[in-house]
Design an enzyme around this catalytic site. Structure first.
Site, PDB file in Angstrom:
ATOM      1  N   GLU A  33       0.856  -1.190   0.000  1.00 61.41           N
ATOM      2  CA  GLU A  33       0.000   0.000   0.000  1.00 61.41           C
ATOM      3  C   GLU A  33       0.894   1.243   0.000  1.00 61.41           C
ATOM      4  O   GLU A  33       1.175   1.846   1.054  1.00 61.41           O
ATOM      5  CB  GLU A  33      -0.941   0.011   1.206  1.00 61.41           C
ATOM      6  CG  GLU A  33      -1.984   1.096   1.115  1.00 61.41           C
ATOM      7  CD  GLU A  33      -3.025   1.026   2.215  1.00 61.41           C
ATOM      8  OE1 GLU A  33      -3.884   1.908   2.237  1.00 61.41           O
ATOM      9  OE2 GLU A  33      -2.972   0.096   3.028  1.00 61.41           O
ATOM     10  N   LYS A 164      -4.023 -13.892  18.656  1.00 63.85           N
ATOM     11  CA  LYS A 164      -4.402 -13.675  17.255  1.00 63.85           C
ATOM     12  C   LYS A 164      -5.908 -13.741  17.026  1.00 63.85           C
ATOM     13  O   LYS A 164      -6.372 -14.219  15.990  1.00 63.85           O
ATOM     14  CB  LYS A 164      -3.671 -14.675  16.350  1.00 63.85           C
ATOM     15  CG  LYS A 164      -2.160 -14.571  16.457  1.00 63.85           C
ATOM     16  CD  LYS A 164      -1.429 -15.733  15.815  1.00 63.85           C
ATOM     17  CE  LYS A 164       0.053 -15.613  16.081  1.00 63.85           C
ATOM     18  NZ  LYS A 164       0.810 -16.796  15.649  1.00 63.85           N
ATOM     19  N   ASP A 240       5.706 -11.799  14.079  1.00 68.53           N
ATOM     20  CA  ASP A 240       4.615 -12.679  13.671  1.00 68.53           C
ATOM     21  C   ASP A 240       3.466 -11.788  13.217  1.00 68.53           C
ATOM     22  O   ASP A 240       2.763 -11.186  14.044  1.00 68.53           O
ATOM     23  CB  ASP A 240       4.186 -13.552  14.845  1.00 68.53           C
ATOM     24  CG  ASP A 240       3.200 -14.643  14.439  1.00 68.53           C
ATOM     25  OD1 ASP A 240       2.488 -14.452  13.427  1.00 68.53           O
ATOM     26  OD2 ASP A 240       3.119 -15.658  15.148  1.00 68.53           O
ATOM     27  N   HIS A 335      -4.393   8.350  -2.815  1.00 70.14           N
ATOM     28  CA  HIS A 335      -4.270   6.967  -3.284  1.00 70.14           C
ATOM     29  C   HIS A 335      -4.070   6.922  -4.788  1.00 70.14           C
ATOM     30  O   HIS A 335      -3.245   6.156  -5.296  1.00 70.14           O
ATOM     31  CB  HIS A 335      -5.505   6.171  -2.871  1.00 70.14           C
ATOM     32  CG  HIS A 335      -5.405   5.587  -1.500  1.00 70.14           C
ATOM     33  ND1 HIS A 335      -5.074   4.268  -1.271  1.00 70.14           N
ATOM     34  CD2 HIS A 335      -5.571   6.147  -0.279  1.00 70.14           C
ATOM     35  CE1 HIS A 335      -5.045   4.036   0.028  1.00 70.14           C
ATOM     36  NE2 HIS A 335      -5.347   5.163   0.660  1.00 70.14           N
TER      37      HIS A 335
END
Length: 349
Positions: A33, A164, A240, A335
């Site tokens: 991105e 998570k 992670d 963007h």
């Protein structure tokens, strides 16, 4: 072994002060991105135009693992908890026997029917601590089952950790590094550099981050896009990446102080480390060294520094996006400009 190449750029410097870091630091962000680089870069520049930059306060540091045991009945589970609390020192010795670095610092529990969930919290030095906490919990579980009658093994992880997954318990009890970042931006800098006002940012934060997230059913979280900065930072530093699930749970707070903008990001679940799996990769080692996260002598200081830098990076990106969204069309223009250009230098005006 093959590798997935993710574009990486260094952004900044970010001016950081507080109880852990006092430094101006460039930060690595690995992402597809591309507008993220100039966006965080704009926030980083703002940090250099204020008296104290991003003030980061490290509030807590722990890694957790919950085990799940079956008891004969609820009363047996309740009695077991009472015994464990009274013998906490003994449990600390058992945990210490599993690792040179794991230290048991807290214990919480939940009893559901005849099921006993025990949530252990450890300090784990410079490691993120997943494996260290699991190994210590395994030792503790074996000790508990062997010394307290009426308890049986179900799982070394009972989902009360929580790893998570988006839950409330991590924000309430803590998992990883808890960091609060703050910045006070003078009115003229807000207007000239962010092209907005403190009042507009405060109103947008209430209506978007607080009310919008409430309507969406968010879990202990109210922010615009913490996950963007965290994923890019985690990939660049060998973390992670799945831990952005709980890591991105946090709260953005803003105040209009007579035209000056007070802006804060609270991240209670930053799970990062500077040793362990993934940190042996050459690019990770180089990045951690450049961040100053290889040279701290006291155990745990490297990881705490890394967490504070990550949290300051989140604030920079959150501030820039919130300011952009107060102006109609600015987000999409950015963007379009950066994602369709191959010559961008990654800098916003």
């Amino acid at each position: 072994m093959s590798y997935a190449a993710v574009p990486l750029r260094w952004v900044g410097p970010v001016r950081i002060t507080g109880n852990t870091v006092d430094d101006a630091v460039e930060v690595p962000l690995a992402t597809y991105e591309s507008p993220l680089w100039p966006s965080v870069g704009r926030g980083a520049r703002i940090s250099t135009l204020t008296d104290d930059g991003v003030v980061a306060t490290l509030v807590d540091d722990r890694m957790t693992r919950s085990i799940l045991l079956e008891a004969d009945d609820a009363n047996t589970a309740h009695t077991a908890v009472q015994r464990l609390v009274s013998r906490f020192g003994e449990l600390q010795e058992v945990a210490a026997g599993s690792s040179r670095y794991a230290r048991l610092i807290d214990l919480h529990h939940q009893i559901t029917g005849n099921l006993l969930f025990l949530r252990f919290a450890f300090t784990t030095g410079d490691a993120a601590g997943h494996n260290m906490a699991t190994l210590a919990a395994d030792h503790l579980m074996n000790h508990i089952v062997a010394t307290i009658p009426g308890l049986r093994y179900v799982s070394v992880s009972g989902n009360y950790c929580t790893d998570k997954k988006a839950t409330a318990v991590n924000g309430i009890l803590g998992r990883g590094k808890n960091v609060v970042t703050e910045i006070l931006i003078p009115r003229d800098v807000v207007e000239r550099r962010l092209h907005t006002t403190a009042r507009q940012v405060v109103e947008l934060n209430i209506r978007k981050n607080l009310i919008g997230t409430l309507l969406a059913g968010g879990i202990r979280s109210a922010n615009a896009h913490y996950a963007n900065m965290l994923l890019a930072f985690y990939l660049a530093t060998g973390q992670d990446a799945a831990n952005i699930v709980e890591g991105s749970q946090g709260v953005t707070h803003a105040e209009d102080r007579a035209g000056d903008l007070y802006f804060s990001c609270t991240l209670p679940n930053l799970i990062v480390g500077t040793v362990g799996n993934g940190k042996h990769q050459s690019f990770v080692d180089e990045n951690l060294t450049r961040l100053g996260c290889r040279s701290r002598r006291r155990d745990g200081d490297n990881a705490r520094r890394l967490a504070v830098i990550a949290a300051a990076t989140v604030l920079c990106g959150e501030l820039s996006l919130m300011a952009a969204q107060t102006n109609r069309g600015e987000l999409m223009r950015s963007h379009t400009r950066f994602e369709r250009s191959t010559t961008s230098n990654g800098v916003l005006p």
